[in-house]
Design a protein around this motif. Structure first.
Motif, mmCIF file in Angstrom:
data_model
loop_
_atom_site.group_PDB
_atom_site.id
_atom_site.type_symbol
_atom_site.label_atom_id
_atom_site.label_comp_id
_atom_site.label_asym_id
_atom_site.label_seq_id
_atom_site.Cartn_x
_atom_site.Cartn_y
_atom_site.Cartn_z
ATOM 1 N N ARG A 57 -22.155 2.271 -70.810
ATOM 2 C CA ARG A 57 -23.446 2.869 -71.378
ATOM 3 C C ARG A 57 -23.264 4.664 -70.817
ATOM 4 O O ARG A 57 -24.157 5.704 -70.552
ATOM 5 C CB ARG A 57 -25.080 2.567 -70.888
ATOM 6 N N GLY A 58 -21.765 4.764 -70.694
ATOM 7 C CA GLY A 58 -21.376 5.889 -70.872
ATOM 8 C C GLY A 58 -21.165 6.269 -69.221
ATOM 9 O O GLY A 58 -20.511 7.738 -68.689
ATOM 10 N N GLY A 59 -21.555 5.684 -68.083
ATOM 11 C CA GLY A 59 -21.174 5.658 -66.509
ATOM 12 C C GLY A 59 -19.662 5.890 -66.905
ATOM 13 O O GLY A 59 -18.621 5.436 -67.199
ATOM 14 N N PRO A 60 -19.085 5.618 -65.443
ATOM 15 C CA PRO A 60 -17.344 6.063 -64.874
ATOM 16 C C PRO A 60 -17.032 4.363 -64.403
ATOM 17 O O PRO A 60 -15.975 4.250 -64.818
ATOM 18 C CB PRO A 60 -17.645 6.844 -63.343
ATOM 19 N N LEU A 61 -17.443 3.847 -64.822
ATOM 20 C CA LEU A 61 -17.545 1.968 -64.361
ATOM 21 C C LEU A 61 -17.396 0.970 -65.012
ATOM 22 O O LEU A 61 -18.342 0.924 -65.354
ATOM 23 C CB LEU A 61 -18.087 1.290 -63.385
ATOM 24 N N LEU A 62 -16.393 0.343 -64.996
ATOM 25 C CA LEU A 62 -16.455 -1.541 -65.860
ATOM 26 C C LEU A 62 -16.991 -2.090 -64.745
ATOM 27 O O LEU A 62 -16.847 -2.606 -63.757
ATOM 28 C CB LEU A 62 -14.840 -1.436 -66.483
ATOM 29 N N VAL A 63 -18.856 -2.511 -65.459
ATOM 30 C CA VAL A 63 -19.097 -3.153 -64.866
ATOM 31 C C VAL A 63 -19.123 -4.609 -64.786
ATOM 32 O O VAL A 63 -19.976 -5.245 -66.298
ATOM 33 C CB VAL A 63 -20.378 -3.229 -64.533
ATOM 34 N N ALA A 64 -18.333 -5.834 -64.442
ATOM 35 C CA ALA A 64 -18.688 -6.887 -64.190
ATOM 36 C C ALA A 64 -19.697 -7.843 -64.285
ATOM 37 O O ALA A 64 -19.931 -8.352 -65.085
ATOM 38 C CB ALA A 64 -17.516 -7.766 -63.503
ATOM 39 N N HIS A 65 -20.439 -7.432 -63.222
ATOM 40 C CA HIS A 65 -21.788 -8.123 -63.147
ATOM 41 C C HIS A 65 -22.325 -7.460 -62.854
ATOM 42 O O HIS A 65 -22.115 -6.762 -61.533
ATOM 43 C CB HIS A 65 -21.195 -9.229 -62.224
ATOM 44 N N ALA A 66 -23.903 -7.238 -63.118
ATOM 45 C CA ALA A 66 -24.927 -6.323 -62.409
ATOM 46 C C ALA A 66 -26.232 -7.179 -61.869
ATOM 47 O O ALA A 66 -26.564 -8.182 -62.776
ATOM 48 C CB ALA A 66 -24.967 -5.170 -63.187
ATOM 49 N N GLN A 67 -26.669 -6.878 -61.098
ATOM 50 C CA GLN A 67 -27.900 -7.475 -60.759
ATOM 51 C C GLN A 67 -28.785 -6.716 -59.892
ATOM 52 O O GLN A 67 -28.613 -6.280 -58.610
ATOM 53 C CB GLN A 67 -27.261 -8.790 -59.462
ATOM 54 N N GLY A 68 -30.242 -7.031 -60.422
ATOM 55 C CA GLY A 68 -31.178 -5.902 -59.169
ATOM 56 C C GLY A 68 -31.914 -6.693 -57.976
ATOM 57 O O GLY A 68 -32.357 -8.147 -58.255
ATOM 58 N N PHE A 69 -32.350 -6.193 -57.397
ATOM 59 C CA PHE A 69 -33.104 -7.234 -55.907
ATOM 60 C C PHE A 69 -34.489 -6.004 -56.050
ATOM 61 O O PHE A 69 -34.615 -4.978 -56.104
ATOM 62 C CB PHE A 69 -32.991 -7.597 -55.153
ATOM 63 N N LEU A 70 -35.487 -6.952 -55.673
ATOM 64 C CA LEU A 70 -36.829 -6.382 -55.889
ATOM 65 C C LEU A 70 -37.763 -6.137 -53.938
ATOM 66 O O LEU A 70 -37.623 -7.450 -53.619
ATOM 67 C CB LEU A 70 -37.553 -5.841 -56.366
ATOM 68 N N LEU A 71 -37.464 -5.496 -52.780
ATOM 69 C CA LEU A 71 -38.107 -6.567 -51.605
ATOM 70 C C LEU A 71 -39.231 -4.629 -51.463
ATOM 71 O O LEU A 71 -38.704 -3.283 -51.483
ATOM 72 C CB LEU A 71 -36.980 -5.708 -50.799
ATOM 73 N N PRO A 72 -40.426 -5.351 -50.315
ATOM 74 C CA PRO A 72 -40.950 -4.080 -49.935
ATOM 75 C C PRO A 72 -40.737 -3.769 -49.175
ATOM 76 O O PRO A 72 -38.873 -3.955 -48.760
ATOM 77 C CB PRO A 72 -41.981 -5.092 -49.402
ATOM 78 N N ASP A 73 -41.049 -2.364 -48.256
ATOM 79 C CA ASP A 73 -40.401 -1.504 -47.370
ATOM 80 C C ASP A 73 -40.232 -2.044 -45.676
ATOM 81 O O ASP A 73 -40.549 -2.142 -45.360
ATOM 82 C CB ASP A 73 -40.927 -0.133 -47.302
ATOM 83 N N ASP A 74 -38.809 -3.457 -45.728
ATOM 84 C CA ASP A 74 -38.873 -4.110 -44.886
ATOM 85 C C ASP A 74 -37.842 -4.442 -44.227
ATOM 86 O O ASP A 74 -36.847 -4.368 -44.932
ATOM 87 C CB ASP A 74 -39.383 -5.766 -45.072
ATOM 88 N N PRO A 75 -37.296 -2.900 -42.540
ATOM 89 C CA PRO A 75 -36.685 -2.955 -42.411
ATOM 90 C C PRO A 75 -35.657 -4.668 -42.439
ATOM 91 O O PRO A 75 -34.294 -4.287 -42.789
ATOM 92 C CB PRO A 75 -36.608 -2.364 -41.400
ATOM 93 N N LYS A 76 -36.109 -5.570 -41.658
ATOM 94 C CA LYS A 76 -35.525 -6.596 -41.507
ATOM 95 C C LYS A 76 -34.828 -6.987 -42.329
ATOM 96 O O LYS A 76 -33.896 -7.378 -42.705
ATOM 97 C CB LYS A 76 -36.454 -7.617 -40.966
ATOM 98 N N ARG A 77 -35.791 -7.302 -43.584
ATOM 99 C CA ARG A 77 -35.513 -8.386 -45.020
ATOM 100 C C ARG A 77 -33.846 -7.324 -45.697
ATOM 101 O O ARG A 77 -33.071 -7.692 -46.301
ATOM 102 C CB ARG A 77 -36.812 -8.027 -46.086
#
Length: 314
Positions: free
Chosen positions: A175-195
């Motif tokens: 998509r025009g970036g600098p890295l060949l990305v073999a795998h990408a995964q997103g994560f969604l967390l609350p603002d919780d420092p322990k998690r």
């Protein structure tokens, strides 16, 4: 490494299945059940089923079906350790293979039984796996990326995550970036420092992601604790990257002075903190894009990358 399957397995392109390690030998399972004189093991049989009770098996005369403890289509690795996320397991001469997309621990099947390690893999093309053990080659052709969005509102569905997907778009060379990305995964967390601390440690040291990018929690609001959490887990800090982001942001807005973003290394993972807004994500990350490939190459060493890596999407 060597993978084996007790039965023939047909895998469709894009299918996700498990590769597990640590099964007990069939003979050992039979001895534990006290069934050595009752069970006839055939090549199509693996380990004792967790759903089959010892008492029930003792009541059966002749051959007893001995099936895998792990449910669903899977392969068994004979020679651990398991490869990290982003690696590809393939048979010699096979251009496809299985892309590692996650690692897990499967609970033990009964009292006193330890958990079994495994990884989720995705077939890059359709393939057929014959019964028995076979040699597979593990290669790493590209980098694995995880983005972590910190948002109380986003976590409960009150806000769409636009910053996280933007990170993948800016990094991936498809998509025009600098890295060949073999795998990408997103994560969604609350603002919780322990998690966040637990997730950063898991993704870096257990899953083996190459690049971890957080978005959100870098300011001065009461629940902005991403920098402190990152500092608690990293082993080396990269102040030059932090300075590059700050200088770039200050050219856009004087409010950038309150950003406390941290960049550092944990294991063989590069961790980058970014602000929460998509605009700030773009401005800050673009300051680091030219140095990402060089940084990761130095972090991993030459042996982890292919000389002429193939292009494929996660």
């Amino acid at each position: 490494m060597r993978l084996q399957s007790p039965v023939p397995v047909t895998i469709a392109e894009g299918q996700v299945l498990a590769v597990v390690c640590g099964p007990e030998p069939v003979a050992q399972n039979i001895r534990k059940a006290g069934l050595a004189e009752r069970v006839e093991v055939t090549p199509a049989l693996a380990t004792l089923s967790a759903s089959a009770s010892t008492a029930g098996l003792r009541a059966v005369a002749g051959a007893v079906p001995v099936t895998s403890e792990f449910p669903g289509t899977h392969l068994v690795v004979e020679t651990p350790p398991l490869p990290n996320v982003g690696a590809v397991m393939s048979r010699p001469g096979d251009p496809g293979g299985l892309l590692v997309v996650g690692k897990f621990r499967w609970p033990g099947s009964g009292p006193g039984r330890p958990s079994r390690e495994g990884c989720w893999v995705q077939a890059r093309q359709a393939l057929y796996v014959e019964p028995g053990g076979h040699a597979w080659v593990v290669t790493k052709c590209g980098f694995s990326l995880a983005w972590i969005t910190l948002s109380d509102k986003g976590y409960v569905g009150g806000r769409e995550d636009q910053a996280g997907p933007l990170i993948a778009q800016l990094v991936d060379n498809n998509r025009g970036g600098p890295l060949l990305v073999a795998h990408a995964q997103g994560f969604l967390l609350p603002d919780d420092p322990k998690r966040l601390r637990a997730l950063l440690t898991e993704l870096a040291l257990e899953q083996g992601y190459d690049l971890l990018v957080t978005t959100g929690g870098t300011g001065v609001a009461p629940r902005d604790t991403t920098p402190e959490t990152t500092l608690a887990v990293i082993e080396k800090r990269l102040p030059g990257m932090e300075a590059a982001m700050l200088q770039t942001s200050l050219r856009k807005t004087p409010h950038a002075v309150i950003s406390r973003a941290v960049v550092g290394i944990l294991g063989q993972s590069l961790i980058i903190n970014l602000p929460g807004s998509p605009k700030a994500v773009r401005e800050n990350l673009e300051a680091l894009l030219p140095a990402l490939e060089h940084t990761l190459a130095k972090l991993h060493g030459d042996s982890t990358d292919c000389a002429t890596p193939p292009s494929f999407s996660a």
